[in-house]
Write a protein that holds these residues in place. Structure first.
Motif, PDB file in Angstrom:
ATOM      1  N   ALA A  36      21.969 -18.183 -36.489  1.00 25.00           N
ATOM      2  CA  ALA A  36      21.974 -17.985 -37.938  1.00 25.00           C
ATOM      3  C   ALA A  36      23.102 -17.054 -38.367  1.00 25.00           C
ATOM      4  N   VAL A  37      23.597 -16.243 -37.439  1.00 27.05           N
ATOM      5  CA  VAL A  37      24.732 -15.358 -37.738  1.00 27.05           C
ATOM      6  C   VAL A  37      25.951 -16.192 -38.125  1.00 27.05           C
ATOM      7  N   VAL A  38      26.095 -17.369 -37.487  1.00 27.71           N
ATOM      8  CA  VAL A  38      27.220 -18.251 -37.803  1.00 27.71           C
ATOM      9  C   VAL A  38      27.128 -18.731 -39.254  1.00 27.71           C
ATOM     10  N   ILE A  39      25.913 -19.112 -39.672  1.00 31.15           N
ATOM     11  CA  ILE A  39      25.705 -19.565 -41.053  1.00 31.15           C
ATOM     12  C   ILE A  39      26.049 -18.451 -42.031  1.00 31.15           C
ATOM     13  N   LEU A  40      25.580 -17.243 -41.742  1.00 34.47           N
ATOM     14  CA  LEU A  40      25.866 -16.095 -42.612  1.00 34.47           C
ATOM     15  C   LEU A  40      27.363 -15.847 -42.707  1.00 34.47           C
ATOM     16  N   ALA A  41      28.066 -15.918 -41.569  1.00 33.74           N
ATOM     17  CA  ALA A  41      29.508 -15.678 -41.571  1.00 33.74           C
ATOM     18  C   ALA A  41      30.246 -16.731 -42.403  1.00 33.74           C
ATOM     19  N   VAL A  42      29.834 -17.993 -42.262  1.00 33.71           N
ATOM     20  CA  VAL A  42      30.469 -19.074 -43.031  1.00 33.71           C
ATOM     21  C   VAL A  42      30.201 -18.895 -44.519  1.00 33.71           C
ATOM     22  N   PHE A  43      28.977 -18.519 -44.868  1.00 35.88           N
ATOM     23  CA  PHE A  43      28.635 -18.315 -46.275  1.00 35.88           C
ATOM     24  C   PHE A  43      29.462 -17.186 -46.881  1.00 35.88           C
ATOM     25  N   LEU A  44      29.647 -16.119 -46.120  1.00 34.94           N
ATOM     26  CA  LEU A  44      30.450 -14.999 -46.610  1.00 34.94           C
ATOM     27  C   LEU A  44      31.915 -15.406 -46.754  1.00 34.94           C
ATOM     28  N   LEU A  45      32.401 -16.200 -45.797  1.00 33.28           N
ATOM     29  CA  LEU A  45      33.800 -16.623 -45.808  1.00 33.28           C
ATOM     30  C   LEU A  45      34.116 -17.511 -47.008  1.00 33.28           C
ATOM     31  N   PHE A  46      33.172 -18.420 -47.338  1.00 33.50           N
ATOM     32  CA  PHE A  46      33.422 -19.377 -48.410  1.00 33.50           C
ATOM     33  C   PHE A  46      32.714 -19.006 -49.716  1.00 33.50           C
ATOM     34  N   GLY A  47      32.079 -17.850 -49.744  1.00 36.83           N
ATOM     35  CA  GLY A  47      31.440 -17.386 -50.969  1.00 36.83           C
ATOM     36  C   GLY A  47      30.292 -18.259 -51.439  1.00 36.83           C
ATOM     37  N   VAL A  48      29.469 -18.744 -50.491  1.00 38.27           N
ATOM     38  CA  VAL A  48      28.335 -19.605 -50.833  1.00 38.27           C
ATOM     39  C   VAL A  48      27.177 -18.751 -51.341  1.00 38.27           C
ATOM     40  N   LEU A  49      26.686 -19.044 -52.532  1.00 43.20           N
ATOM     41  CA  LEU A  49      25.539 -18.342 -53.110  1.00 43.20           C
ATOM     42  C   LEU A  49      24.446 -19.378 -53.388  1.00 43.20           C
ATOM     43  N   PRO A  50      23.377 -19.406 -52.595  1.00 40.84           N
ATOM     44  CA  PRO A  50      22.348 -20.440 -52.731  1.00 40.84           C
ATOM     45  C   PRO A  50      21.656 -20.462 -54.091  1.00 40.84           C
ATOM     46  N   GLY A  51      21.431 -19.302 -54.687  1.00 41.74           N
ATOM     47  CA  GLY A  51      20.750 -19.254 -55.982  1.00 41.74           C
ATOM     48  C   GLY A  51      19.245 -19.449 -55.840  1.00 41.74           C
ATOM     49  N   TRP A  52      18.621 -19.882 -56.943  1.00 42.77           N
ATOM     50  CA  TRP A  52      17.166 -20.000 -56.973  1.00 42.77           C
ATOM     51  C   TRP A  52      16.576 -20.990 -55.961  1.00 42.77           C
ATOM     52  N   PRO A  53      17.254 -22.075 -55.613  1.00 40.22           N
ATOM     53  CA  PRO A  53      16.664 -22.988 -54.611  1.00 40.22           C
ATOM     54  C   PRO A  53      16.305 -22.300 -53.299  1.00 40.22           C
ATOM     55  N   LEU A  54      16.891 -21.118 -53.054  1.00 35.00           N
ATOM     56  CA  LEU A  54      16.615 -20.414 -51.801  1.00 35.00           C
ATOM     57  C   LEU A  54      15.140 -20.026 -51.667  1.00 35.00           C
ATOM     58  N   VAL A  55      14.419 -19.936 -52.797  1.00 36.40           N
ATOM     59  CA  VAL A  55      13.007 -19.547 -52.737  1.00 36.40           C
ATOM     60  C   VAL A  55      12.182 -20.595 -51.990  1.00 36.40           C
TER      61      VAL A  55
END
Length: 262
Positions: free
Chosen positions: A127-146
């Motif tokens: 999951a660290v890989v997912i977090l790193a990619v999200f930070l790199l590309f500025g991915v913000l899931p928003g409300w669907p994350l709930v």
């Protein structure tokens, strides 16, 4: 109901042995990476290299926007690794536990929990890989994350019965492991991991009947900021219900025989 009762009892009793299967899972992870400075984080590094290489080479070949494709790839690849590795290890969980089952009386589901917990630990590392990619590309899931916890429950519920069934079948029939391995290799290319669902031509829409597509989608969509498709949610819920009914029935019929097969 009586046909699944003993299997359900085994499942409950095994869950109570959390100290045993959690310790064994941690021990096996440590043994696998003994004398390694980075330990299980080698899994993270390997996954990160794979995502980076595939995202650069394959993404460039198909002309996808990196900001959309790489996050999709990272989430899908990590989830597929968890699914496939869990099922493949499930094929051998009873075969490898033959000595333990002959030496002590323990619920068969104990080895199911150990296998699942070990792979959840590796999933957390990836999951660290997912977090790193999200930070790199500025991915913000928003409300669907709930809805992510709900998607994870559906994923784990389905993978658990698949691991249990594969473990029983592989203990009884030694030709099943290579069949499952080959099937997973084919399903990898039929599941939107390397490619995005919207890139699929209309005449190939039957590929969406692949159950692993829906299992990945109910987790991937909230992470990428999309509301999950209710069709995928319904299919995953139905698979969990009917899958567990079948798995518990199979466990009830075979739990006393497994030790003689291994």
């Amino acid at each position: 109901m009586t046909s699944v009762r003993s299997g359900f009892d085994d499942l409950v009793t095994g869950a109570r042995n959390v100290d045993f299967w959690a310790f064994m899972a941690h021990h096996e992870v440590k043994q696998r990476y003994r004398r390694s400075y980075l330990g299980p984080f080698w899994v993270t590094i390997t996954t990160g290299i794979m995502v980076g290489a595939i995202g650069t080479i394959y993404g460039g070949m198909i002309g996808s926007d990196a900001a959309r494709y790489v996050p999709h790839l990272a989430v899908s690849f990590v989830l597929w690794s968890f699914i496939s590795q869990s099922i493949l290890e499930g094929c051998h969980m009873f075969l490898e536990a033959g000595g333990a089952m002959r030496q002590m009386k323990t619920p068969r589901s104990t080895f199911l929990y150990k296998t699942l917990y070990r792979n959840v630990l590796l999933l957390l590392h990836n999951a660290v890989v997912i977090l790193a990619v999200f930070l790199l590309f500025g991915v913000l899931p928003g409300w669907p994350l709930v809805l992510l916890p709900f998607g994870l429950v559906l994923l784990f519920a389905n993978i658990a019965w698949m691991v249990l069934v594969s473990g029983i079948l592989c203990a009884r029939f030694r030709d099943v492991p290579p069949i499952i391995m080959s099937a997973l290799q084919l399903l990898f290319f039929a599941t939107p991991v390397l490619w995005m669902p919207e890139a699929l031509p209309p005449h190939l829409s039957l590929i969406m009947l692949n159950p692993f597509f829906h299992l990945i989608a109910v987790v991937r969509d909230p992470l990428l900021g999309h509301w999950p498709d209710m069709v995928s949610v319904a299919i995953c819920a139905a698979m969990a219900v009917f899958g567990w009914i079948g798995a518990l029935g199979l466990l009830s019929r075979t739990r006393k025989r497994i030790v003689f097969w291994v």
